[in-house]
Design a protein around this motif. Structure first.
Motif, PDB file in Angstrom:
ATOM      1  N   ILE A 111       0.732  -0.837   0.394  1.00  0.00           N
ATOM      2  CA  ILE A 111      -0.136  -0.284  -0.225  1.00  0.00           C
ATOM      3  C   ILE A 111       0.786   1.275  -0.555  1.00  0.00           C
ATOM      4  O   ILE A 111       0.778   2.212  -1.281  1.00  0.00           O
ATOM      5  CB  ILE A 111      -0.905   0.162   1.198  1.00  0.00           C
ATOM      6  N   SER A 112       1.875   0.876   0.676  1.00  0.00           N
ATOM      7  CA  SER A 112       2.815   2.276   0.750  1.00  0.00           C
ATOM      8  C   SER A 112       3.576   2.840  -0.285  1.00  0.00           C
ATOM      9  O   SER A 112       3.920   3.991  -0.398  1.00  0.00           O
ATOM     10  CB  SER A 112       3.247   3.013   2.612  1.00  0.00           C
ATOM     11  N   GLY A 113       3.852   1.795  -1.478  1.00  0.00           N
ATOM     12  CA  GLY A 113       4.177   1.301  -2.421  1.00  0.00           C
ATOM     13  C   GLY A 113       3.861   2.304  -3.505  1.00  0.00           C
ATOM     14  O   GLY A 113       4.787   2.251  -4.400  1.00  0.00           O
ATOM     15  N   ALA A 114       2.236   2.022  -3.337  1.00  0.00           N
ATOM     16  CA  ALA A 114       1.773   2.532  -4.074  1.00  0.00           C
ATOM     17  C   ALA A 114       1.458   4.066  -4.256  1.00  0.00           C
ATOM     18  O   ALA A 114       1.022   4.653  -4.897  1.00  0.00           O
ATOM     19  CB  ALA A 114       0.669   2.355  -3.863  1.00  0.00           C
ATOM     20  N   ALA A 115       1.697   5.140  -3.157  1.00  0.00           N
ATOM     21  CA  ALA A 115       1.797   5.883  -2.475  1.00  0.00           C
ATOM     22  C   ALA A 115       2.402   6.905  -3.595  1.00  0.00           C
ATOM     23  O   ALA A 115       3.545   6.948  -3.636  1.00  0.00           O
ATOM     24  CB  ALA A 115       1.615   6.487  -1.186  1.00  0.00           C
ATOM     25  N   SER A 116       2.069   8.796  -3.365  1.00  0.00           N
ATOM     26  CA  SER A 116       2.371   9.230  -3.721  1.00  0.00           C
ATOM     27  C   SER A 116       2.682  10.426  -3.104  1.00  0.00           C
ATOM     28  O   SER A 116       1.912  10.710  -2.244  1.00  0.00           O
ATOM     29  CB  SER A 116       1.567   9.728  -5.343  1.00  0.00           C
TER      30      SER A 116
END
Length: 430
Positions: A157-162
């Motif tokens: 989930i955090s890896g998909a954040a921007s």
């Protein structure tokens, strides 16, 4: 100088874990030495009690209709002047209701922190967050992922954040949570291990402190709550307060005190009679159905109420308070309990909601706003003196009964919305 940072915790729907995450965040920030103020959006009694334990202070509600915008501004201004963080728990989904949590966020410039139940998703959480942010749009703070299954799940989930869709933190799936029942979560008094539960939630909450600290300070208006006339100066009001009569807005007590009333509390559950030298009585709502046998066994509190009514003391009974004044209460489990017998009629508990929503009482002294939320029915031959009106203007609001010096209704009044009408409840005037 106001430097408080504020966030409104909302979601796509009810049941996403807003209260749990808000409580965890409040406890975590408080334990770190920050001064934390917490508010709850919309009419609510139980969530604010639990959140109050989490932050160590009383929790007010913010509702643009029930509390009025002026009252909301004053509450936020007072909090911003003396706290480091302001947490506002939303109601239902972000855009649900009129006014909605999104309306509140936009009106006061409070960024939204989306609480998303990610138990059955990963990167899609960011798409939901983008939709929540852009549909309004609303000021945006970021995301807290709730019910995360593992460290790997959190990383996806955090890896998909921007940069514009930041993940401020996550809360792993909990084996135990804050328990619920028919009107919502349990009261703090029913949870002897509540402090430990809140500490465990705070320990489990993973938080990016840098992102939270980077939020801009709230631009709160420096205004005070509207002054109220001393309509209750010299009056001593007896107020029932215990686990059976716990639904009391802090703002209601402040309003009575601001009008000059002296507040004297007593516990029907402990079979305490009315305090001496009282001029009026308030029986607020709560859970009399859960304590019906204990209330039925109490003779002193019942006798003192009957004596007070016989002397003509004004008595305002709302929801659970009205239930306790009936002749009997059917607890929904096959047992009928004798109540105070001041109001002719019988209470029947049901399994479905019998009343829900914001309403207004068009009182002779002005429009008193509030809400209703109950599962019981009052079977009575009493003819209502008036009916409240639903927020959308439709008829069909709660009945208001008058019987001698008693006024009673399922309607929960928010006194600060119309102090003159609130004062009339305790002065015995129509």
């Amino acid at each position: 100088m106001m430097n408080a940072r504020a966030v409104l915790l909302s979601a796509v729907a009810s049941g996403q874990g807003k209260t749990t995450v808000t409580a965890a965040l409040a406890r975590k920030l408080s334990r770190a030495g920050h001064r934390v103020a917490v508010f709850k959006t919309g009419p609510d009694f139980i969530d604010p009690m639990l959140l109050g334990v989490a932050c160590g202070a009383s929790v007010d509600v913010l509702d643009l209709w029930m509390c009025t915008e002026t009252q909301c501004r004053a509450l936020l201004a007072a909090a911003a002047a003396s706290h480091d963080y302001i947490l506002i728990e939303g109601v239902m989904g972000l855009y649900d209701g009129l006014p909605s949590s999104a309306d509140l966020a936009r009106r006061f410039g409070v960024p939204v922190l989306a609480v998303l139940d990610v138990s059955a998703m990963a990167q899609t959480a960011l798409a939901l967050a983008r939709g929540l942010r852009d549909h309004g749009p609303v000021p945006w703070a970021g995301i807290i992922a709730n019910r995360v299954a593992s460290a790997g799940h959190a990383a996806m989930i955090s890896g998909a954040a921007s940069a514009d869709l930041a993940v401020l933190g996550h809360l792993p799936r909990q084996s135990t949570s804050l328990p619920e029942r028919h009107l919502g979560l349990h009261l703090p008094s029913d949870l002897p291990d509540l402090e430990a539960r809140l500490d465990a939630l705070a320990d489990a909450l993973h938080l990016d402190d840098a992102i939270l600290a980077a939020l801009p300070p709230l631009a709160a208006d420096d205004i005070a709550a509207p002054a109220v006339p001393p309509l209750l100066a010299g009056k001593r009001i007896a107020i029932a307060r215990d686990a059976a009569f716990a639904f009391i807005y802090p703002a209601n007590l402040r309003t009575l005190s601001a009008m000059g009333a002296e507040l004297a509390f007593f516990s029907p559950l402990a079979d305490q009679p009315l305090p001496e030298h009282c001029d009026a009585v308030w029986l607020p709502g709560g859970y009399p159905e859960l304590h019906a046998a204990q209330l039925a066994a109490g003779r002193r509190w019942q006798t003192s109420l009957r004596d007070a009514v016989a002397r003509g003391l004004p008595l305002w009974a709302e929801c659970g308070g009205m239930m306790a004044l009936a002749q009997t209460l059917d607890d929904g489990h096959g047992t009928r309990h004798a109540m105070a017998g001041i109001l002719p009629g019988h209470i029947r508990m049901g399994s479905k909601l019998a009343g829900l929503g914001s309403q207004a009482w068009h009182h002779a002294a002005g429009e008193l706003r509030g809400h209703t939320f109950h599962y019981s029915q009052f079977d009575t031959d009493l003819v209502p003196q008036q009916h409240c009106q639903r927020k959308d203007g439709r008829d069909g609001g709660e009945a208001v009964y008058r019987h001698g010096s008693v006024q009673a209704s399922y309607f929960h009044a928010y006194f600060a919305s119309q102090p003159q009408a609130a004062a009339a409840l305790f002065l015995g005037t129509p």
